[in-house]
Design a protein around this motif. Structure first.
Motif, PDB file in Angstrom:
ATOM      1  N   ASP A  31       0.856  -1.185   0.000  1.00 22.01           N
ATOM      2  CA  ASP A  31       0.000   0.000   0.000  1.00 22.01           C
ATOM      3  C   ASP A  31       0.894   1.238   0.000  1.00 22.01           C
ATOM      4  OD1 ASP A  31      -1.641   2.245   1.059  1.00 22.01           O
ATOM      5  OD2 ASP A  31      -3.165   0.689   1.229  1.00 22.01           O
ATOM      6  N   PRO A  32       0.635   2.200  -0.879  1.00 24.99           N
ATOM      7  CA  PRO A  32       1.469   3.408  -0.924  1.00 24.99           C
ATOM      8  C   PRO A  32       1.403   4.216   0.366  1.00 24.99           C
ATOM      9  CG  PRO A  32      -0.513   3.677  -2.274  1.00 24.99           C
ATOM     10  CD  PRO A  32      -0.423   2.231  -1.897  1.00 24.99           C
ATOM     11  N   ASN A  33       0.385   3.943   1.189  1.00 22.49           N
ATOM     12  CA  ASN A  33       0.235   4.660   2.458  1.00 22.49           C
ATOM     13  C   ASN A  33       0.748   3.831   3.631  1.00 22.49           C
ATOM     14  OD1 ASN A  33      -1.171   6.834   1.131  1.00 22.49           O
ATOM     15  ND2 ASN A  33      -2.998   5.554   1.132  1.00 22.49           N
ATOM     16  N   ALA A  39       1.994   3.587  11.316  1.00 25.41           N
ATOM     17  CA  ALA A  39       1.897   4.478  12.474  1.00 25.41           C
ATOM     18  C   ALA A  39       0.555   4.313  13.178  1.00 25.41           C
ATOM     19  CB  ALA A  39       2.082   5.937  12.028  1.00 25.41           C
ATOM     20  N   ALA A  40      -0.520   4.248  12.391  1.00 24.24           N
ATOM     21  CA  ALA A  40      -1.853   4.084  12.975  1.00 24.24           C
ATOM     22  C   ALA A  40      -1.973   2.731  13.670  1.00 24.24           C
ATOM     23  CB  ALA A  40      -2.916   4.212  11.880  1.00 24.24           C
ATOM     24  N   THR A  67      -1.473  15.813   5.034  1.00 23.78           N
ATOM     25  CA  THR A  67      -1.089  14.674   4.202  1.00 23.78           C
ATOM     26  C   THR A  67      -1.903  13.436   4.558  1.00 23.78           C
ATOM     27  OG1 THR A  67       1.175  15.484   3.926  1.00 23.78           O
ATOM     28  CG2 THR A  67       0.811  13.127   3.592  1.00 23.78           C
ATOM     29  N   VAL A  68      -2.112  13.213   5.859  1.00 21.93           N
ATOM     30  CA  VAL A  68      -2.906  12.064   6.287  1.00 21.93           C
ATOM     31  C   VAL A  68      -4.325  12.173   5.746  1.00 21.93           C
ATOM     32  CG1 VAL A  68      -3.837  10.791   8.250  1.00 21.93           C
ATOM     33  CG2 VAL A  68      -1.521  11.731   8.364  1.00 21.93           C
ATOM     34  N   GLU A  80     -10.440   1.696   8.560  1.00 22.59           N
ATOM     35  CA  GLU A  80     -10.799   0.636   7.614  1.00 22.59           C
ATOM     36  C   GLU A  80      -9.562   0.113   6.892  1.00 22.59           C
ATOM     37  OE1 GLU A  80     -13.169   0.495   3.419  1.00 22.59           O
ATOM     38  OE2 GLU A  80     -14.360   1.040   5.177  1.00 22.59           O
ATOM     39  N   ALA A  81      -8.670   1.010   6.471  1.00 20.56           N
ATOM     40  CA  ALA A  81      -7.464   0.595   5.754  1.00 20.56           C
ATOM     41  C   ALA A  81      -6.549  -0.237   6.645  1.00 20.56           C
ATOM     42  CB  ALA A  81      -6.722   1.828   5.226  1.00 20.56           C
TER      43      ALA A  81
END
Length: 218
Positions: A31-33, A39-40, A67-68, A80-81
């Motif tokens: 995932d690009p995030n 962190a989450a 950004t988030v 959800e992600a």
């Protein structure tokens, strides 16, 4: 169980059903995030979802709050992600454990041991149980029971495939059997046992072989 799609449920698929579908389709996990999700995930494990803010996540990921929000839109989308990625990793491990099982009995035993081990050792699940115990149990077995229902539907679908192959008795109600198996796993996860050493895979496997496998033979 054999690799196949889960039963189709009414309405949009749950996160767990999406994770099952992605795993069975071989979809990529990257995932690009990932930095933000990492962190989450760490914060959710440590302090729970409710007490974690988007600002906390941005600070831990070393990015701006803007950004988030630009990448995940809302806290609900972020949660959800994170959950979808964690469920996907769980499903990948589950299917990998089942790959070496040769019979339906072996698949039931291996699946039971794998699922119980995975949930009991999962940092997010155990962290949320400590930080927000009142929120985790209802989600699994409470009124909405989405997680339990999704797993039960998937398992019922796999048992139905086994039944069509002649590996499960033709008169077995696979929906009921799946529900019983999943609820037993959920109960062991949510409530410590004074009788069963849940960290002993051999003992857990023995219980599955003695009490769960016979349910497949009407």
């Amino acid at each position: 169980m054999a690799a196949a799609s889960s039963d189709v449920a009414a309405g949009p698929p749950s996160l767990l059903e999406r994770a099952f579908a992605d795993a069975l389709d071989g979809a990529e996990v990257e995932d690009p995030n990932s930095a933000i999700l990492d962190a989450a995930y760490d914060l959710f494990c440590r302090q729970g979802i409710q007490r974690t803010t988007m600002e906390d996540v941005a600070r831990r990921a070393r990015v701006s709050r803007i950004t988030v929000y630009r990448r995940l839109v809302s806290k609900e989308a972020l949660v959800e992600a994170v959950l979808l990625r964690d469920f996907r990793l769980y499903v990948d491990r589950f299917l990998a454990d089942l790959a070496g099982a040769q019979t339906v009995a072996d698949r039931v035993v291996t699946g039971f041991v794998s699922s119980l081990r995975a949930t009991r050792s999962n940092p997010l699940m155990t962290g949320l149980m400590q930080a927000e115990p009142g929120a985790v149990a209802p989600t699994i077995v409470g009124e909405d029971g989405r997680v339990l229902a999704a797993v039960a539907r998937f398992l019922a679908g796999q048992l139905r495939i086994e039944q069509q192959a002649g590996n499960v008795g033709p008169d077995v109600d696979v929906g009921v059997v799946a529900e019983l198996m999943v609820r037993l796993s959920a109960s062991f996860f949510l409530t410590p046992s004074e009788v069963v050493d849940l960290d002993d895979d051999e003992q857990v496997a023995g219980i599955a072989r003695r009490y769960l496998v016979p349910m497949l033979q009407a």
